[in-house]
Scaffold this motif. Structure first.
Motif, PDB file in Angstrom:
ATOM      1  N   GLU A  23      18.461  53.671  32.820  1.00 44.34           N
ATOM      2  CA  GLU A  23      19.769  53.076  33.030  1.00 44.34           C
ATOM      3  C   GLU A  23      20.060  53.096  34.524  1.00 44.34           C
ATOM      4  O   GLU A  23      20.118  54.151  35.140  1.00 44.34           O
ATOM      5  CB  GLU A  23      20.808  53.884  32.245  1.00 44.34           C
ATOM      6  N   ARG A  24      20.190  51.915  35.121  1.00 45.66           N
ATOM      7  CA  ARG A  24      20.436  51.825  36.565  1.00 45.66           C
ATOM      8  C   ARG A  24      21.681  51.016  36.898  1.00 45.66           C
ATOM      9  O   ARG A  24      21.831  50.547  38.021  1.00 45.66           O
ATOM     10  CB  ARG A  24      19.228  51.192  37.252  1.00 45.66           C
ATOM     11  N   THR A  25      22.541  50.846  35.910  1.00 49.02           N
ATOM     12  CA  THR A  25      23.759  50.083  36.164  1.00 49.02           C
ATOM     13  C   THR A  25      25.009  50.936  36.017  1.00 49.02           C
ATOM     14  O   THR A  25      26.105  50.418  36.000  1.00 49.02           O
ATOM     15  CB  THR A  25      23.866  48.878  35.212  1.00 49.02           C
ATOM     16  N   GLY A  26      24.835  52.246  35.918  1.00 48.24           N
ATOM     17  CA  GLY A  26      25.978  53.141  35.778  1.00 48.24           C
ATOM     18  C   GLY A  26      26.789  53.234  37.056  1.00 48.24           C
ATOM     19  O   GLY A  26      26.433  52.690  38.108  1.00 48.24           O
ATOM     20  N   LEU A  27      27.867  53.949  36.979  1.00 47.99           N
ATOM     21  CA  LEU A  27      28.788  54.060  38.098  1.00 47.99           C
ATOM     22  C   LEU A  27      28.112  54.634  39.343  1.00 47.99           C
ATOM     23  O   LEU A  27      28.268  54.113  40.447  1.00 47.99           O
ATOM     24  CB  LEU A  27      29.987  54.920  37.696  1.00 47.99           C
ATOM     25  N   SER A  28      27.326  55.693  39.179  1.00 44.53           N
ATOM     26  CA  SER A  28      26.701  56.297  40.355  1.00 44.53           C
ATOM     27  C   SER A  28      25.705  55.345  41.010  1.00 44.53           C
ATOM     28  O   SER A  28      25.572  55.318  42.238  1.00 44.53           O
ATOM     29  CB  SER A  28      26.019  57.614  39.994  1.00 44.53           C
ATOM     30  N   SER A  29      25.018  54.530  40.214  1.00 40.97           N
ATOM     31  CA  SER A  29      24.090  53.547  40.786  1.00 40.97           C
ATOM     32  C   SER A  29      24.838  52.460  41.543  1.00 40.97           C
ATOM     33  O   SER A  29      24.426  52.050  42.626  1.00 40.97           O
ATOM     34  CB  SER A  29      23.255  52.902  39.687  1.00 40.97           C
ATOM     35  N   ARG A  30      25.926  52.006  40.970  1.00 51.08           N
ATOM     36  CA  ARG A  30      26.711  50.953  41.626  1.00 51.08           C
ATOM     37  C   ARG A  30      27.309  51.432  42.945  1.00 51.08           C
ATOM     38  O   ARG A  30      27.272  50.727  43.950  1.00 51.08           O
ATOM     39  CB  ARG A  30      27.826  50.471  40.697  1.00 51.08           C
ATOM     40  N   VAL A  31      27.843  52.655  42.930  1.00 51.78           N
ATOM     41  CA  VAL A  31      28.414  53.215  44.156  1.00 51.78           C
ATOM     42  C   VAL A  31      27.301  53.470  45.174  1.00 51.78           C
ATOM     43  O   VAL A  31      27.454  53.188  46.362  1.00 51.78           O
ATOM     44  CB  VAL A  31      29.203  54.512  43.847  1.00 51.78           C
ATOM     45  N   GLY A  32      26.163  53.970  44.713  1.00 52.44           N
ATOM     46  CA  GLY A  32      25.048  54.248  45.614  1.00 52.44           C
ATOM     47  C   GLY A  32      24.545  53.012  46.329  1.00 52.44           C
ATOM     48  O   GLY A  32      24.116  53.086  47.485  1.00 52.44           O
ATOM     49  N   ARG A  33      24.602  51.872  45.656  1.00 51.06           N
ATOM     50  CA  ARG A  33      24.139  50.629  46.291  1.00 51.06           C
ATOM     51  C   ARG A  33      25.067  50.171  47.416  1.00 51.06           C
ATOM     52  O   ARG A  33      24.695  49.324  48.219  1.00 51.06           O
ATOM     53  CB  ARG A  33      23.975  49.529  45.244  1.00 51.06           C
ATOM     54  N   LEU A  34      26.256  50.721  47.470  1.00 51.72           N
ATOM     55  CA  LEU A  34      27.181  50.375  48.559  1.00 51.72           C
ATOM     56  C   LEU A  34      26.868  51.127  49.844  1.00 51.72           C
ATOM     57  O   LEU A  34      27.351  50.753  50.912  1.00 51.72           O
ATOM     58  CB  LEU A  34      28.626  50.651  48.136  1.00 51.72           C
ATOM     59  N   ASN A  35      26.074  52.190  49.759  1.00 50.60           N
ATOM     60  CA  ASN A  35      25.697  52.913  50.978  1.00 50.60           C
ATOM     61  C   ASN A  35      24.891  51.982  51.866  1.00 50.60           C
ATOM     62  O   ASN A  35      23.949  51.334  51.409  1.00 50.60           O
ATOM     63  CB  ASN A  35      24.862  54.152  50.644  1.00 50.60           C
ATOM     64  N   PRO A  36      25.231  51.923  53.155  1.00 57.75           N
ATOM     65  CA  PRO A  36      24.470  51.043  54.047  1.00 57.75           C
ATOM     66  C   PRO A  36      23.048  51.551  54.252  1.00 57.75           C
ATOM     67  O   PRO A  36      22.806  52.751  54.282  1.00 57.75           O
ATOM     68  CB  PRO A  36      25.251  51.073  55.356  1.00 57.75           C
ATOM     69  N   ARG A  37      22.120  50.618  54.347  1.00 58.10           N
ATOM     70  CA  ARG A  37      20.736  50.983  54.679  1.00 58.10           C
ATOM     71  C   ARG A  37      20.690  51.444  56.129  1.00 58.10           C
ATOM     72  O   ARG A  37      21.545  51.079  56.932  1.00 58.10           O
ATOM     73  CB  ARG A  37      19.812  49.779  54.478  1.00 58.10           C
ATOM     74  N   TRP A  38      19.687  52.187  56.498  1.00 59.94           N
ATOM     75  CA  TRP A  38      19.602  52.744  57.851  1.00 59.94           C
ATOM     76  C   TRP A  38      19.514  51.643  58.908  1.00 59.94           C
ATOM     77  O   TRP A  38      19.953  51.823  60.035  1.00 59.94           O
ATOM     78  CB  TRP A  38      18.415  53.694  57.966  1.00 59.94           C
TER      79      TRP A  38
END
Length: 65
Positions: free
Chosen positions: A26-41
């Motif tokens: 499962e990769r569409t949960g809340l933590s995954s969605r929020v994590g994708r908002l972190n900017p890449r380096w």
């Protein structure tokens, strides 16, 4: 709420000694969605050429919740 708490505390979907193989992750949960908002380096804005504002990303993440 239980899945969020399990992710937050590191509870695995299956016990480590289980013989059952997961059919999917499962990769569409809340933590995954929020994590994708972190900017890449190396992420830069196409228009301004600057790095994303972490506070603005935090605001977006807060709105998801």
């Amino acid at each position: 709420m239980e899945p969020l708490d399990a992710i937050d505390t590191g509870v695995e979907v299956l016990p480590p000694d289980s013989d059952v193989k997961l059919q999917y992750r499962e990769r569409t949960g809340l933590s995954s969605r929020v994590g994708r908002l972190n900017p890449r380096w190396n992420e830069v804005d196409d228009i301004t050429g600057e790095s994303p504002d972490p506070d603005a990303r935090f605001e977006l993440a807060s709105n998801i919740c």
